[in-house]
Design an enzyme around this catalytic site. Structure first.
Site, PDB file in Angstrom:
ATOM      1  N   ASN A 114      50.565  40.560  50.518  1.00 36.34           N
ATOM      2  CA  ASN A 114      49.455  39.693  50.925  1.00 36.34           C
ATOM      3  C   ASN A 114      49.977  38.299  51.241  1.00 36.34           C
ATOM      4  O   ASN A 114      51.173  38.043  51.137  1.00 36.34           O
ATOM      5  CB  ASN A 114      48.376  39.664  49.833  1.00 36.34           C
ATOM      6  CG  ASN A 114      48.951  39.200  48.511  1.00 36.34           C
ATOM      7  OD1 ASN A 114      49.421  38.082  48.395  1.00 36.34           O
ATOM      8  ND2 ASN A 114      48.940  40.085  47.513  1.00 36.34           N
ATOM      9  N   PHE A 133      42.436  34.102  37.845  1.00 33.93           N
ATOM     10  CA  PHE A 133      41.983  33.560  39.128  1.00 33.93           C
ATOM     11  C   PHE A 133      41.097  34.598  39.795  1.00 33.93           C
ATOM     12  O   PHE A 133      41.301  35.799  39.604  1.00 33.93           O
ATOM     13  CB  PHE A 133      43.173  33.246  40.032  1.00 33.93           C
ATOM     14  CG  PHE A 133      43.751  31.879  39.797  1.00 33.93           C
ATOM     15  CD1 PHE A 133      44.491  31.625  38.655  1.00 33.93           C
ATOM     16  CD2 PHE A 133      43.529  30.845  40.701  1.00 33.93           C
ATOM     17  CE1 PHE A 133      45.012  30.370  38.416  1.00 33.93           C
ATOM     18  CE2 PHE A 133      44.057  29.578  40.475  1.00 33.93           C
ATOM     19  CZ  PHE A 133      44.799  29.335  39.332  1.00 33.93           C
ATOM     20  N   LYS A 159      33.983  38.718  36.489  1.00 35.65           N
ATOM     21  CA  LYS A 159      35.390  39.010  36.168  1.00 35.65           C
ATOM     22  C   LYS A 159      35.788  38.412  34.826  1.00 35.65           C
ATOM     23  O   LYS A 159      36.516  39.009  34.049  1.00 35.65           O
ATOM     24  CB  LYS A 159      36.310  38.462  37.256  1.00 35.65           C
ATOM     25  CG  LYS A 159      36.519  39.442  38.394  1.00 35.65           C
ATOM     26  CD  LYS A 159      37.443  38.907  39.458  1.00 35.65           C
ATOM     27  CE  LYS A 159      37.232  39.719  40.725  1.00 35.65           C
ATOM     28  NZ  LYS A 159      37.947  39.194  41.866  1.00 35.65           N
TER      29      LYS A 159
HETATM   30  N1  CTP Z   1      45.169  40.730  38.560  1.00 30.91           N
HETATM   31  C1  CTP Z   1      46.074  41.384  37.755  1.00 30.91           C
HETATM   32  N2  CTP Z   1      46.477  42.653  38.029  1.00 30.91           N
HETATM   33  C2  CTP Z   1      45.969  43.307  39.108  1.00 30.91           C
HETATM   34  C3  CTP Z   1      45.037  42.656  39.938  1.00 30.91           C
HETATM   35  C4  CTP Z   1      44.658  41.373  39.633  1.00 30.91           C
HETATM   36  O1  CTP Z   1      46.537  40.807  36.769  1.00 30.91           O
HETATM   37  N3  CTP Z   1      46.377  44.537  39.364  1.00 30.91           N
HETATM   38  C5  CTP Z   1      44.731  39.377  38.202  1.00 30.91           C
HETATM   39  C6  CTP Z   1      45.100  38.296  39.192  1.00 30.91           C
HETATM   40  O2  CTP Z   1      46.333  37.685  38.866  1.00 30.91           O
HETATM   41  C7  CTP Z   1      43.958  37.308  39.046  1.00 30.91           C
HETATM   42  C8  CTP Z   1      42.791  38.161  38.644  1.00 30.91           C
HETATM   43  O3  CTP Z   1      43.336  39.395  38.186  1.00 30.91           O
HETATM   44  O4  CTP Z   1      44.172  36.378  37.999  1.00 30.91           O
HETATM   45  C9  CTP Z   1      41.750  38.426  39.704  1.00 30.91           C
HETATM   46  O5  CTP Z   1      42.264  39.095  40.791  1.00 30.91           O
HETATM   47  P1  CTP Z   1      41.324  39.605  41.970  1.00 30.91           P
HETATM   48  O6  CTP Z   1      42.179  40.382  42.924  1.00 30.91           O
HETATM   49  O7  CTP Z   1      40.500  38.515  42.513  1.00 30.91           O
HETATM   50  O8  CTP Z   1      40.337  40.514  41.211  1.00 30.91           O
HETATM   51  P2  CTP Z   1      40.293  42.029  40.943  1.00 30.91           P
HETATM   52  O9  CTP Z   1      40.013  42.164  39.500  1.00 30.91           O
HETATM   53  O10 CTP Z   1      41.503  42.686  41.459  1.00 30.91           O
HETATM   54  O11 CTP Z   1      38.974  42.470  41.698  1.00 30.91           O
HETATM   55  P3  CTP Z   1      38.664  42.721  43.264  1.00 30.91           P
HETATM   56  O12 CTP Z   1      39.999  42.905  43.952  1.00 30.91           O
HETATM   57  O13 CTP Z   1      37.847  43.918  43.228  1.00 30.91           O
HETATM   58  O14 CTP Z   1      37.955  41.498  43.704  1.00 30.91           O
END
Ligand code: CTP
Length: 409
Positions: A211, A324, A338
């Site tokens: 990403n 985040f 979240k």
């Molecule tokens: N995060 C993590 N491990 C993952 C995905 C996300 O630790 N496999 C953590 C990121 O570092 C961030 C937080 O979760 O602090 C939120 O990530 P985000 O991608 O916005 O949320 P998701 O929980 O993945 O939800 P969605 O993608 O459905 O919005």
């Protein structure tokens, strides 16, 4: 506060004789650019390498070299110590370190050091064998014990054509040392684990899914936490950023590797801040050989990656855990959800649609939400300033915990 830590500060820069004097000229430029006022005091030997005029032009102030020319600049031998935030000595020779450690004040620079009530930061630069000398090391140890601060020299080629430890530290390390010396150490004793950057999930030996994250937000948090006195471990996906100064950096590539690194440092940490943009999915299988083009359509099946943040926050104990949330719609509601679901103490909500926020820029605009549902919407600011705000809130959560524990006793 924030990155303006140098603005309006008055710094005395002591310059002693060594080939690295020219780097001190660059340092003056950086300090002035950051808003500090700089007055330079040089030893006689230093003036043999670079003319005082260079420092006068760069600092915009007269340069002090001689104790007995008081009439010229209307100073006495200790007037340089008044209204000063910090004294920096760069480069500092073995000789000047020895003099300071032994209480010798035989020129304007050493007299100024002796009379200085504010912190003194010493940046040694000398031949590596001199630096390794037991007397020099003993002097440094003694000065550290007395509260003098040091930016250790770097390793590399020296002017005398040898290689080793002794060359003046990089400008970025000296600048960070100066910022640290001017910053209250309110995170001392904390052990902060930060994640940053994207992850990469291999499709075949040459391709991956990733990403747009550049890691800037997480790197800024790591740097500022260290500047405020915390011990910091930064687990970073692939980025092009320079390593933050004074931070232990662990490079990872995939979400799986990031998970392993985070879990192995979890017990060590008192604070976990997950700024990484972790890939939620990875290819179910990774082709051993490069996938050749053939059909018109190619499908890659993906499977879920572990949610690292949920995993560490599930059994977080007394740790402060910050996540985040990057969203393109219903930002605050999604972020609050979240925060609850992942058992976080704070969540920083990023609206990707906001100008100046998000990936690959030096600024960010976030809202910080706490576990009581309070929303603090911050204006657009640099990522370094955002880092200060997040860490202020972390400090508050720690203080609340301490108060709560005291209340229970
Ligand atoms: N995060 C993590 N491990 C993952 C995905 C996300 O630790 N496999 C953590 C990121 O570092 C961030 C937080 O979760 O602090 C939120 O990530 P985000 O991608 O916005 O949320 P998701 O929980 O993945 O939800 P969605 O993608 O459905 O919005």
């Amino acid at each position: 506060m924030g990155e303006h830590v140098l603005a309006g500060k008055s710094i005395v820069l002591g310059v002693t004789g060594g080939i690295a004097v020219y780097k001190a000229a660059e340092l003056v430029r950086e300090l002035v650019k950051a808003g500090a006022s700089v007055r330079v005091v040089m030893t006689e030997n230093a003036t043999r390498f670079v003319s005082p005029l260079t420092f006068q032009v760069l600092s915009g102030n007269p340069v002090f070299t001689d104790m007995f020319k008081q009439d010229v600049y209307d100073i006495n031998h200790i007037s340089l110590t008044e209204n000063v935030s910090l004294m920096v000595i760069a480069p500092a020779t073995a000789n000047v370190i020895g003099k300071i450690a032994s209480g010798i004040a035989d020129d304007l620079l050493t007299t100024t050091v002796m009379a200085m009530e504010q912190p003194v930061l010493i940046c040694p630069a000398m031949n590596s064998r001199m630096y390794a000398n037991a007397v020099v090391q003993g002097n440094i140890k003694r000065l550290v014990g007395l509260g003098y601060q040091f930016v250790p020299p770097g390793y590399g080629e020296l002017a005398c054509k040898t290689e080793g430890e002794g060359r003046l530290a990089d400008l970025s390390a000296i600048m960070e040392g100066i910022k640290r010396a001017l910053t209250p150490q309110d995170l001392a004793g904390q052990r902060v684990l930060v994640t940053a950057g994207p992850t990469r999930e291999a499709i075949d030996p040459v391709r991956f899914i990733s990403n747009h994250s550049t890691g800037k937000m997480g790197y800024a948090i790591a740097q500022v936490a260290s500047r405020r006195g915390a011990e910091v471990v930064l687990v970073s996906g692939p980025t092009y950023l320079p390593a933050p100064v004074g931070v232990k950096l662990i490079y990872v590539s995939t979400a799986g590797e990031m998970r392993d690194a985070v879990l192995s440092w979890k017990d060590w940490s008192t604070v976990i801040i997950k700024a990484a943009a972790v890939a939620d999915y990875r290819p179910s299988t990774q082709a051993k050989e490069k996938i050749k083009k053939s059909e018109e359509f190619l499908q890659i099946s993906l499977e879920r990656n572990p949610d690292i943040l949920s995993e560490v926050a599930k059994e977080k104990g007394d740790r402060v855990v910050v996540g985040f949330a990057m969203e393109t719609e219903a930002l605050i509601d999604q972020a609050k959800k979240k925060l609850k679901e992942k058992n976080l103490d704070l969540i920083c909500a990023n609206d990707l649609g906001e100008p100046g926020a998000g990936f690959a820029v030096d600024t960010n605009r976030i809202s910080i939400i706490d576990s009581a549902g309070r929303v603090e919407a911050l204006p657009l600011m640099t990522k370094e300033e955002v880092a200060y705000h997040i860490l202020d809130r972390v400090r508050e959560v720690i203080d609340d915990r301490i108060r709560g524990r005291k209340g229970r006793d």
